[in-house]
Scaffold this motif. Sequence first.
Motif: not given
Length: 78
Positions: A16-30, A62-74
């Motif tokens: 997760g991380g802090e977003l620049t706006t509530l409308k987009d998924i753009q992180f303030r500081d990578l 502040m937003r947190y996400f779950i990434v399904h890595m198994h879908r990316l790997l296979d």
Amino acid sequence: MTETTESKQLLHLVFGGELTTLKDIQFRDLNNLDIVGIFPDYASALTAWKSKAQQTVDNAHMRYFIVHMHRLLDPQNG
């Protein structure tokens, strides 16, 4: 039998991380992304996600996400 042969590992990343706006998924500081961890299944990833989301509930950006890595790997079997 090992755990991987008994049940298929379905890796999930929680971050997760802090977003620049509530409308987009753009992180303030990578450089300040919070990498919570990689989990062997969705249930444990969801538990970690809920915990982090609850800790940051007072910060609307502040937003947190779950990434399904198994879908990316296979992608064929994800």
